[in-house]
Design an enzyme around this catalytic site. Structure first.
Site, short mmCIF file in Angstrom:
data_model
loop_
_atom_site.label_atom_id
_atom_site.label_comp_id
_atom_site.label_asym_id
_atom_site.label_seq_id
_atom_site.Cartn_x
_atom_site.Cartn_y
_atom_site.Cartn_z
N ASP A 277 31.42 49.95 44.01
CA ASP A 277 31.05 49.31 43.03
C ASP A 277 30.48 50.41 42.10
O ASP A 277 30.31 51.76 42.41
CB ASP A 277 29.88 48.27 43.29
CG ASP A 277 29.93 47.23 42.45
OD1 ASP A 277 29.89 47.49 41.30
OD2 ASP A 277 29.68 45.98 42.72
N GLY B 179 32.08 53.89 41.94
CA GLY B 179 33.11 54.13 41.17
C GLY B 179 33.53 52.98 40.14
O GLY B 179 33.13 51.97 40.27
N PHE C 37 36.38 50.43 39.58
CA PHE C 37 37.55 49.89 40.23
C PHE C 37 38.99 49.86 39.20
O PHE C 37 39.69 49.44 39.89
CB PHE C 37 37.02 48.49 40.90
CG PHE C 37 36.83 47.42 39.94
CD1 PHE C 37 37.32 47.11 38.64
CD2 PHE C 37 36.01 46.38 40.51
CE1 PHE C 37 36.87 45.95 38.18
CE2 PHE C 37 35.66 45.29 39.89
CZ PHE C 37 36.15 44.96 38.70
N HIS D 116 39.19 36.09 38.86
CA HIS D 116 38.99 35.38 37.88
C HIS D 116 38.22 35.64 36.48
O HIS D 116 38.24 35.16 35.46
CB HIS D 116 38.34 34.05 38.19
CG HIS D 116 36.77 34.37 38.55
ND1 HIS D 116 36.04 33.09 38.61
CD2 HIS D 116 36.03 35.46 38.42
CE1 HIS D 116 34.83 33.70 38.28
NE2 HIS D 116 34.65 35.00 38.58
N ASP D 117 37.82 36.99 36.60
CA ASP D 117 37.20 37.60 35.46
C ASP D 117 38.22 38.24 34.42
O ASP D 117 37.91 38.52 33.25
CB ASP D 117 36.01 38.75 35.90
CG ASP D 117 34.86 38.23 36.28
OD1 ASP D 117 34.50 37.17 36.18
OD2 ASP D 117 34.37 38.98 37.24
#
Length: 264
Positions: free
Chosen positions: A124, A149, A151, A169-170
Site C-alpha cells: 500500500d 509503494g 500499485f 471496482h474503483d
C-alpha cells in the site's frame, strides 16, 4: 500539494493519482478536477440541505478523515465477514501472499491466523504503511509485513497468492488491465488471485447490495461493479483460468472470486 486540516491529502484533490486503498481506493479514484463543492481544505456536499422527519436544515461541513480514522472506517466494511472471506476457498497450499491495497492489514492478519503457513505482505502507499505499522499487533509482526509503494507504478513482490479486495471496482477497465497485468506477472506459475468484490447478477437485476455499490461507484468514481460473467471475461483476458465465484451470504460488500495462473 493540497492538504486538508488533518494534513492528509485526499487524492481527488490532486491531478496525478497514485492509487491505493486509503487515498483513492475507497474515497474517490481519479478525477482530474475536484468534484463540485470541494476546495483545498474541506469537502462540501453539493446538496446543502437535507429533510429528515419533515425538518429541513443545512448539512454539516464534511472534513476528510486522517489515515488512521479512514482505515478504521474501511475495516468496518470487512470485519464481520472476514471469516467467510478467508475460508471461501482453501488457501492452505499457498505460502506467500500479497494483499494489494491492503490498508491496515485487517484482512492479512486474519488470513495469516487461519493459515499459519502463509506469510502475507500488504502492499500500500507509504503513508498508509506508516500508520499500519504503528497499529500492528506485536504477535503478527513475524507473519504479516508491509511494503510501501504505488500499485500502478511500483513492482510487486513475487508470491503464489495475490489478494485484491475492493480494488478493481474503483477503476475503469484500462487501469484494471494495468493492475491485473502486474499481478499476473508477479504470480509464480500455478499461483492464484483472490478477488473480493460484490458481484452483480448476469442480468444486472441484483442483488441489492451490488446494485447500491454500483450506483455509488458511478456517482463518485470512474469504477463500477461487474457481474460474475464480466469478471470471468476480465480475468480470462489476462491469462487466468479455473475461475470460481462464491457468493458470500448476508448483507456485506463482498463475494469471493478465485482464479489460477496456469503453470508455464
Amino acid at each position: 500539494m493540497n492538504q486538508t486540516k488533518s494534513g492528509f491529502t485526499p487524492q481527488y484533490l490532486v491531478d496525478e493519482h497514485v492509487g491505493s486503498s486509503l487515498i483513492s481506493h475507497e474515497i474517490l479514484p481519479v478525477r482530474k478536477k475536484p468534484i463540485a463543492g470541494t476546495d483545498t481544505g474541506k469537502t462540501k456536499p453539493a446538496v446543502t440541505s437535507l429533510a429528515r422527519g419533515g425538518v429541513t436544515g443545512p448539512l454539516p461541513e464534511m472534513t476528510t478523515p486522517g489515515p488512521a480514522t479512514f482505515m478504521k472506517l474501511m475495516d468496518c466494511t470487512v470485519d464481520r465477514c472476514i471469516p467467510a472471506l478467508v475460508t471461501a476457498f482453501d488457501l492452505s497450499t499457498h505460502r506467500k501472499a500479497v494483499d494489494i491495497g491492503g490498508g491496515s492489514g485487517c484482512l492479512a492478519h486474519h488470513l495469516a491466523t487461519v493459515y499459519p503457513d502463509v506469510h502475507v505482505t500488504v502492499f500500500d502507499l507509504p503513508q498508509v504503511v506508516e500508520v499500519s505499522l504503528q497499529q500492528q499487533p506485536e504477535e503478527m509482526k513475524s507473519r504479516v509485513s508491509f511494503i510501501g509503494g504505488n500499485f500502478f507504478k511500483d513492482d510487486y513482490p513475487m508470491a503464489d497468492l495475490f489478494i485484491m479486495a475492493r480494488v478493481l471496482h474503483d477503476w475503469d477497465e484500462e487501469r484494471d488491465d494495468v493492475l491485473l497485468t502486474k499481478v499476473f506477472n508477479s504470480l509464480t506459475p500455478g499461483g492464484a488471485l483472490l478477488v473480493l468484490e460484490k458481484t452483480l447478477h448476469d442480468d444486472k437485476g441484483g442483488p441489492l447490495p451490488a446494485l447500491l455499490e454500483d450506483i455509488g461507484m458511478a456517482t463518485l468514481s470512474i469504477g463500477h461493479e461487474r457481474s460474475g460473467k464480466e469478471y470471468r471475461k476480465l480475468l480470462a483476458k489476462h491469462g487466468f483460468d479455473q475461475i470460481e465465484i462464491k457468493e458470500i451470504q448476508g448483507s456485506n460488500h463482498f463475494d469471493a472470486i478465485y482464479a489460477i495462473k496456469t503453470e508455464q
